[in-house]
Scaffold this active site. Structure first.
Site, mmCIF file in Angstrom:
data_model
loop_
_atom_site.group_PDB
_atom_site.id
_atom_site.type_symbol
_atom_site.label_atom_id
_atom_site.label_comp_id
_atom_site.label_asym_id
_atom_site.label_seq_id
_atom_site.Cartn_x
_atom_site.Cartn_y
_atom_site.Cartn_z
ATOM 1 N N ASN A 213 2.660 -5.561 -11.039
ATOM 2 C CA ASN A 213 1.292 -5.745 -10.527
ATOM 3 C C ASN A 213 0.953 -7.186 -10.185
ATOM 4 O O ASN A 213 0.090 -7.444 -9.326
ATOM 5 C CB ASN A 213 0.275 -5.258 -11.568
ATOM 6 N N HIS B 154 -0.493 3.307 -10.268
ATOM 7 C CA HIS B 154 -0.171 2.384 -11.360
ATOM 8 C C HIS B 154 -1.067 2.606 -12.569
ATOM 9 O O HIS B 154 -0.685 2.280 -13.688
ATOM 10 C CB HIS B 154 -0.251 0.936 -10.869
ATOM 11 N N ARG C 25 -2.138 2.928 -4.368
ATOM 12 C CA ARG C 25 -1.145 2.377 -5.308
ATOM 13 C C ARG C 25 -1.779 2.079 -6.671
ATOM 14 O O ARG C 25 -1.155 2.283 -7.720
ATOM 15 C CB ARG C 25 -0.540 1.104 -4.704
ATOM 16 N N HIS D 12 4.471 5.637 0.954
ATOM 17 C CA HIS D 12 4.940 4.436 1.653
ATOM 18 C C HIS D 12 4.929 4.629 3.174
ATOM 19 O O HIS D 12 5.539 3.862 3.895
ATOM 20 C CB HIS D 12 6.332 4.032 1.151
HETATM 21 C C1 HEM Z 1 9.256 5.834 -6.337
HETATM 22 C C2 HEM Z 1 9.102 4.655 -6.884
HETATM 23 C C3 HEM Z 1 8.262 3.576 -6.281
HETATM 24 C C4 HEM Z 1 8.616 2.276 -6.172
HETATM 25 C C5 HEM Z 1 9.907 1.624 -6.659
HETATM 26 C C6 HEM Z 1 7.535 1.600 -5.500
HETATM 27 C C7 HEM Z 1 7.504 0.238 -5.243
HETATM 28 C C8 HEM Z 1 6.581 -0.368 -4.426
HETATM 29 C C9 HEM Z 1 6.621 -1.751 -4.055
HETATM 30 C C10 HEM Z 1 7.651 -2.771 -4.526
HETATM 31 C C11 HEM Z 1 5.584 -1.983 -3.210
HETATM 32 C C12 HEM Z 1 5.216 -3.308 -2.547
HETATM 33 C C13 HEM Z 1 4.322 -4.112 -3.474
HETATM 34 C C14 HEM Z 1 4.117 -5.536 -3.010
HETATM 35 O O1 HEM Z 1 4.972 -6.074 -2.318
HETATM 36 O O2 HEM Z 1 3.066 -6.121 -3.361
HETATM 37 C C15 HEM Z 1 4.883 -0.741 -3.055
HETATM 38 C C16 HEM Z 1 3.766 -0.559 -2.277
HETATM 39 C C17 HEM Z 1 3.055 0.608 -2.214
HETATM 40 N N1 HEM Z 1 3.275 1.730 -2.992
HETATM 41 FE FE1 HEM Z 1 4.926 2.133 -4.032
HETATM 42 N N2 HEM Z 1 6.554 2.500 -5.210
HETATM 43 C C18 HEM Z 1 6.945 3.723 -5.678
HETATM 44 C C19 HEM Z 1 6.196 4.870 -5.646
HETATM 45 C C20 HEM Z 1 4.914 4.950 -5.164
HETATM 46 C C21 HEM Z 1 4.017 6.044 -5.391
HETATM 47 C C22 HEM Z 1 4.330 7.245 -6.263
HETATM 48 C C23 HEM Z 1 2.862 5.766 -4.723
HETATM 49 C C24 HEM Z 1 1.579 6.556 -4.628
HETATM 50 C C25 HEM Z 1 1.407 7.768 -5.048
HETATM 51 C C26 HEM Z 1 3.056 4.493 -4.079
HETATM 52 C C27 HEM Z 1 2.148 3.884 -3.246
HETATM 53 C C28 HEM Z 1 2.332 2.643 -2.661
HETATM 54 C C29 HEM Z 1 1.484 2.137 -1.602
HETATM 55 C C30 HEM Z 1 0.356 2.874 -0.915
HETATM 56 C C31 HEM Z 1 1.938 0.833 -1.342
HETATM 57 C C32 HEM Z 1 1.339 -0.181 -0.355
HETATM 58 C C33 HEM Z 1 0.327 -1.035 -1.103
HETATM 59 C C34 HEM Z 1 -0.343 -2.115 -0.283
HETATM 60 O O3 HEM Z 1 -0.138 -2.236 0.923
HETATM 61 O O4 HEM Z 1 -1.112 -2.883 -0.900
HETATM 62 N N3 HEM Z 1 4.292 4.019 -4.394
HETATM 63 N N4 HEM Z 1 5.506 0.219 -3.815
#
Ligand code: HEM
Ligand SMILES: *[C@@H]1O[C@H](CO)[C@@H](O)[C@H](O)[C@H]1NC(C)=O
Ligand SMILES: *[C@@H]1O[C@H](CO)[C@@H](O)[C@H](O)[C@H]1NC(C)=O
Ligand SMILES: *[C@@H]1O[C@H](CO)[C@@H](O)[C@H](O)[C@H]1NC(C)=O
Ligand SMILES: *[C@@H]1O[C@H](CO)[C@@H](O)[C@H](O)[C@H]1NC(C)=O
Length: 333
Positions: A97, A72, A68, A196
């Site tokens: 973030n 970002h 992530r 995800h």
């Molecule tokens: C399509 C739009 C996207 C939205 C709206 C989104 C939103 C989010 C949100 C809200 C979280 C949880 C953050 C938290 O609660 O602290 C999350 C986690 C995550 N996102 Fe996304 N995301 C998107 C796309 C992506 C993309 C493109 C990637 C990687 C290429 C990605 C990888 C991740 C990963 C791996 C997590 C888990 C992080 C952790 O466990 O610390 N996301 N995302």
């Protein structure tokens, strides 16, 4: 006879134009190369791999957090390590973030191992790219060759992070636009959302779906009811919004295509996840890809790898632009 002279003359002309264009294209893309550090830091890949192995051994979720972080980074001023900078304009303080982006200490540790073996040559942006690649592999996903040679940016962009990063409350239309702005298309939206399949999200990012969605007095209709009940217990009204739930309940730490199977069963955690399948806009944009990936792991992997490479190539600083930071948290003085 005359006609063929004109035509061969035309062919020669277009051939030359094509060669010029080809040469220009080569110059434009040859700044990032897979062997960029072959001479200056030959053990780079091994050092990074070891650092990720040790971080993931301590906490499996760290792989997800680091993927992530790379995302970002790349969506804000390109893949330039700007997300790693501390300070008043830090992207770490931006809404997507704040209290959420994590893994900075892991990057610091890897950067310092890299510095002790090859000082001052490897950028933080490249380290983050390698880290994301290895995190996917060590979560059970695919691997691929990455192009290197990115340099580090000189500024963080908090406004950029606030406006450019997709939000779980965005419409599908807004998400697609935020990807389009950085040169990514609908295939990239869907395949990269497949990230995800690993990691967690806080109640704060999905609790709006649980009790009175859109003033209906009920949970989001596109959230499966048993799952909604369980999430209501985890995230009660006026409860702790920092509690976390897995983004893919089926196989929490494993990189697979279950994220997409979940969407077919209304088991997407974030509103933005479920929209890829359930939004009114989905049938004309993302829905058929969700279906394809849910039934074809190989197609998902192929598209995911292509999209990760595309994302890693968003507006890199190359040549003499930017710098090679000594410490990923601050620009060199
Ligand atoms: C399509 C739009 C996207 C939205 C709206 C989104 C939103 C989010 C949100 C809200 C979280 C949880 C953050 C938290 O609660 O602290 C999350 C986690 C995550 N996102 Fe996304 N995301 C998107 C796309 C992506 C993309 C493109 C990637 C990687 C290429 C990605 C990888 C991740 C990963 C791996 C997590 C888990 C992080 C952790 O466990 O610390 N996301 N995302
Ligand atoms: C970005 O969003 C955060 C959180 O909402 C806010 O505190 C900050 O002032 C915003 N920064 C800029 C530069 O807009
Ligand atoms: C910050 O990001 C915004 C939105 O992408 C962009 O318009 C602006 O030029 C960036 N600012 C800097 C200082 O890079
Ligand atoms: C997105 O771009 C890739 C090439 O980068 C291409 O293969 C794919 O077909 C495009 N998808 C859409 C929906 O245009
Ligand atoms: C929820 O409300 C928003 C904003 O009013 C609207 O755009 C959206 O279509 C609504 N969604 C549903 C599922 O009713």
């Amino acid at each position: 006879m005359k006609r063929s002279t004109i035509s061969s003359c035309f062919h020669a002309y277009s051939l030359i134009m094509m060669l010029i264009c080809f040469a220009l294209c080569l110059v434009a893309t040859s700044q990032l190369t897979t062997d960029f550090y072959a001479k200056t830091c030959p053990n780079l890949a091994k050092i990074v791999r070891k650092g990720i192995q040790s971080a993931i051994k301590t906490e499996m979720r760290m792989g997800a957090s680091l993927v992530r972080l790379h995302f970002h980074d790349c969506f804000v001023n390109g893949c330039d390590g700007s997300v790693l900078l501390d300070g008043s304009d830090s992207e770490k303080l931006a809404l997507p973030n704040l209290n959420s982006a994590r893994g900075f200490e892991v990057i610091d540790a890897i950067k310092s191992s890299v510095e002790s073996e090859c000082s001052g040559v490897v950028s933080c942006a490249d380290i983050l790219t390698l880290v994301a690649r290895d995190s996917i592999l060590l979560s059970g996903g695919p691997t691929w060759k990455v192009s290197l040679g990115r340099r580090d940016g000189l500024v963080a962009n908090q406004t950029g992070a606030n406006v450019s990063l997709p939000s779980p409350f965005d419409t599908l239309d807004a998400i697609i636009s935020k990807f389009r702005v950085v040169g990514l298309n609908i295939t990239d939206v869907v395949s990269l959302s497949g990230s995800h399949t690993i990691g967690f999200a806080k109640c704060a990012t999905f609790s709006n779906r649980l009790f009175d969605f859109n003033g209906t007095g009920s949970p989001d209709a596109s959230l499966e009811s048993t799952m909604a009940g369980e999430l209501q217990t985890l995230c009660p009204l006026n409860g702790d919004l920092n509690k976390i739930a897995p983004l893919d309940r089926n196989s929490v730490d494993l990189f697979d295509n279950h994220y997409f199977k979940n969407l077919l069963n209304n088991k997407g955690l974030l509103g933005s996840d479920q929209l890829l399948y359930s939004s009114e806009l989905a049938p004309s944009t993302t829905k058929s890809l969700v279906e394809s990936y849910s039934s074809d792991m190989n197609l998902f992997i192929t598209d995911f790898v292509n999209s990760m490479i595309k994302m890693a190539n968003i507006s890199p600083l190359t040549g003499t632009a930017g710098e090679i930071r000594k410490n990923c948290r601050v620009v060199n003085s």
